[in-house]
Design a protein around this motif. Structure first.
Motif, PDB file in Angstrom:
ATOM      1  N   ASN A 481      -0.430  41.937  30.235  1.00 36.58           N
ATOM      2  CA  ASN A 481      -0.739  43.071  29.365  1.00 36.58           C
ATOM      3  C   ASN A 481       0.402  44.075  29.280  1.00 36.58           C
ATOM      4  O   ASN A 481       0.219  45.184  28.781  1.00 36.58           O
ATOM      5  CB  ASN A 481      -2.004  43.776  29.856  1.00 36.58           C
ATOM      6  N   GLY A 482       1.574  43.673  29.773  1.00 36.13           N
ATOM      7  CA  GLY A 482       2.716  44.563  29.737  1.00 36.13           C
ATOM      8  C   GLY A 482       2.889  45.319  31.039  1.00 36.13           C
ATOM      9  O   GLY A 482       1.998  45.321  31.896  1.00 36.13           O
ATOM     10  N   PRO A 483       4.037  45.968  31.202  1.00 41.42           N
ATOM     11  CA  PRO A 483       4.302  46.707  32.437  1.00 41.42           C
ATOM     12  C   PRO A 483       3.366  47.907  32.569  1.00 41.42           C
ATOM     13  O   PRO A 483       2.989  48.522  31.570  1.00 41.42           O
ATOM     14  CB  PRO A 483       5.755  47.173  32.281  1.00 41.42           C
ATOM     15  N   SER A 484       3.019  48.242  33.790  1.00 42.79           N
ATOM     16  CA  SER A 484       2.205  49.433  34.008  1.00 42.79           C
ATOM     17  C   SER A 484       3.017  50.659  33.630  1.00 42.79           C
ATOM     18  O   SER A 484       4.233  50.709  33.804  1.00 42.79           O
ATOM     19  CB  SER A 484       1.775  49.521  35.480  1.00 42.79           C
ATOM     20  N   GLY A 485       2.329  51.655  33.066  1.00 45.82           N
ATOM     21  CA  GLY A 485       2.997  52.888  32.686  1.00 45.82           C
ATOM     22  C   GLY A 485       3.522  52.905  31.268  1.00 45.82           C
ATOM     23  O   GLY A 485       3.952  53.954  30.779  1.00 45.82           O
ATOM     24  N   THR A 486       3.493  51.759  30.575  1.00 41.83           N
ATOM     25  CA  THR A 486       3.900  51.745  29.175  1.00 41.83           C
ATOM     26  C   THR A 486       2.674  51.968  28.300  1.00 41.83           C
ATOM     27  O   THR A 486       1.532  51.883  28.757  1.00 41.83           O
ATOM     28  CB  THR A 486       4.574  50.418  28.807  1.00 41.83           C
TER      29      THR A 486
END
Length: 660
Positions: A481-486
């Motif tokens: 689901n993509g990098p955390s924080g993005t």
């Protein structure tokens, strides 16, 4: 055809006793002293029986002893035009080896073993890639390993009775040749010990004065000045003139001022000169200068050379549209030809999907480019709207200099090509011809069954952060689901790219869940949600237009996003008709600001009032109300990415905002 050698000099040094004119004197196939397990400093050293010996007519060949290599050649180096030095040595290695080699090869090229290095009389054309090892015209050979089993087949092919071990994997040794001068069967021995590149293994010979070059650390901006310092290991006995250049592709003498010929005075050992980078008004893009020292006098040796550093251009262009984090809509128009999608009207279900495929996979129109061409395509299609010298990275949602494209096995600090539909799940891969960047006008004919061309279909390839690309690997979306924080600004773009692939290529499909069948990618439900919450913006439309110039096909799910519902979503079975063209809101008729926003979101346009709704990243309506023109919506919401819909008198605008 083997080249003729008109003269072979056979005089021997008094301290040497061997019959060959040239031998393999030292090999370092595995270097790890930087702690990164990347063989940047591996090298091969040749030794001639007389100094300054011309190597015309010799060829160096590397053989692969692995099962897949089949004891055949994988690299060949023609030595015509090269000469050994005052000690009879020729060093071959990457430009990271010190002292600096006379011949430069790529880092991490020499395989660790069991493999071989061989020297022949002949020509590079005699040893095309995949040529079986042979004793024909063989001058010298070294079969080596890093604590591997003996490759008896390779040894027999080269007539070698001993395989030399450099040490276990990640060792810091080199294999060095010693000759006792007796010219007996046991005359030559090998020792694995501390490397001695560009120096005789027994410590004899002429000691050369090393010259070390340093530059002011860091990258430079236009208008900056930096120092270049040259330092010798010993004081020079007579004036030493050092000439150097900084030219490298587009960077040339018009880009800097300063002295490029300096003198270390007798009795001294250092000199410094200052270089000034010209601050012009030209949009040249970021460049790399290369400091290259010209040939030094015989008594000197360059300890390093070809120093490179970044020159950042401050004349970059800002686009008239936003990044995916600050989306704009309506500024970039589709370049689709008139009537491009007319054949879809009145169709539904499989007929609709087939008609779409007939458009975007038409073998009479559509082109397939090489995987190397993708680099050129992405540098334009994924250009950062806020800085034309950068690409915009999917997943990590940041700009990255175009110059930082990954060129080695080390992906740290680089960007590379991300297959949104992973190779291993789709079943396509590169071929040799994919290595050529041959431009728009050289292409393959392609059709719906040309699945291999999915490997280089730019609609499903994105510029991505190197390490993050490795993290994503071949995970299905929903798993990834993509990098955390993005903020997830990439999600709709990714969804439309992989859904396009199902339409474009037979054998690919998007499925619910996380399938394990080759050709299938998930998760459909996740991707539909991503598509709905992140509609196509100007960045994506511009991307579609750029790729169309190369491939002569478009991603219809960007031009006509509602098609997703008719093929996969809540309107499956309904008959498709293209929506009538409506003017809609434009950036001239309505403004939504500021963005990013903290607490008050203003709506300004030419209508008396607007119906405004805010959606969370999950698609929930979190706030809705009627807003008077030139008024604002009070936001008391958590930080993050939101979707805003603004409606008035039958017109509708969708915009992404960031709440800080």
């Amino acid at each position: 055809m083997m080249k003729k050698i008109t003269l072979l000099v056979l005089f021997l040094f008094a301290s040497m006793g061997y019959s060959q004119t040239v031998v393999i004197n030292e090999l370092d196939c595995d270097t790890t002293f930087e702690g990164n397990n990347i063989d940047n400093h591996e090298f091969i050293e040749l030794l001639s029986s007389v100094p300054n010996f011309a190597l015309d007519g010799y060829v160096l060949v590397l053989f692969n002893g692995s099962a897949s290599g089949n004891d055949s050649s994988y690299f060949t180096l023609d030595l015509d035009g090269y000469t050994t030095d005052i000690n009879g040595l020729l060093l071959i290695g990457s430009d990271l080896v010190s002292p600096f080699p006379q011949i430069i090869i790529p880092p991490n090229l020499i395989q660790n073993g069991a493999d071989a290095v061989a020297l022949y009389l002949g020509d590079a054309t005699d040893f095309l890639e995949g040529t079986l090892a042979t004793q024909t015209n063989l001058v010298d050979a070294l079969v080596y390993d890093t604590s591997d089993s003996n490759d008896t087949g390779l040894m027999a092919l080269l007539g070698v009775t001993e395989q030399i071990n450099e040490g276990s994997s990640n060792n810091t040794n080199s294999i060095q040749r010693f000759d006792d001068g007796l010219e007996t069967a046991d005359s030559v021995t090998y020792l694995s010990t501390t490397p001695t590149p560009r120096a005789l293994n027994d410590g004899s010979g002429v000691v050369l004065n090393g010259v070390f070059t340093t530059m002011t650390a860091g990258f430079f901006n236009e208008g900056d000045a930096f120092d270049v310092t040259f330092t010798t290991e010993q004081d020079v006995t007579t004036d030493l003139t050092i000439n150097f250049t900084l030219n490298n592709y587009g960077f040339n003498t018009s880009d800097f001022t300063g002295i490029t010929s300096v003198v270390i005075a007798a009795g001294q050992n250092t000199i410094t000169t200052t270089i000034n980078i010209v601050d012009d008004v030209l949009d040249e893009g970021d460049e790399v200068l290369k400091l290259e020292v010209s040939t030094l006098p015989t008594a000197y040796i360059a300890l390093n050379n070809n120093l490179e550093t970044r020159v950042v251009d401050n004349d970059f262009v800002v686009a008239a549209f936003g990044t995916p984090l600050n989306s704009t809509f309506g500024n970039v128009e589709s370049t689709q030809p008139a009537g491009y999608y007319d054949s879809l009207d009145g169709l539904s279900d499989g007929s609709l999907e087939q008609a779409l495929q007939d458009i975007i996979a038409d073998p009479a129109v559509v082109r397939a480019q090489t995987y190397a061409d993708i680099i050129d395509i992405l540098e334009v299609a994924d250009q950062n709207p806020e800085n034309s010298n950068q690409v915009w990275l999917v997943y990590t949602e940041v700009g990255k200099p175009k110059l930082d494209f990954q060129t080695t096995s080390n992906n740290t600090g680089t960007w590379n090509r991300e297959h949104t539909y992973p190779r291993s799940l789709a079943g396509y891969a590169s071929i040799d011809l994919d290595d050529f960047r041959d431009g728009k006008d050289v292409f393959w004919t392609t059709n719906a069954d040309s699945l291999r061309h999915g490997n280089s279909d730019a609609h499903a390839l994105r510029a991505a952060d190197g390490p993050e690309n490795s993290v994503r690997s071949n995970q299905h979306y929903g798993e990834y689901n993509g990098p955390s924080g993005t903020l997830g600004s990439f999600k709709g773009d990714v969804a439309r790219s992989v859904l396009y692939m199902q339409i474009r290529y037979n054998g690919l499909s998007i499925e619910n869940g996380y399938p394990t069948t080759l050709g299938q990618l998930g998760d459909l439900a996740t991707l539909l949600e991503w598509h709905r919450n992140d509609p196509p913006d100007d960045f994506e439309m511009n991307r579609n237009n750029v790729i169309y110039e190369w491939q002569f096909n478009r991603n219809p799910l960007i031009d006509q996003p509602d098609l997703v519902e008719y093929i996969w979503g809540d309107q499956v079975g309904d008959i498709w008709n293209q929506p009538l063209s409506v003017a809609g809101f434009t950036t001239e008729t309505i403004k939504v600001y500021p963005n990013p926003v903290i607490d008050k979101l203003y709506i300004s346009g030419n209508k008396p009032s607007y119906e405004v709704a805010l959606f969370s990243a999950e698609g929930r309506v979190v706030l809705s109300q009627t807003i008077s023109n030139n008024s604002y919506m009070d936001l008391k919401l958590a930080s993050g990415l939101y979707l805003v819909t603004i409606e008035a008198e039958g017109e509708r605008l969708i915009k992404k905002i960031v709440i800080e």
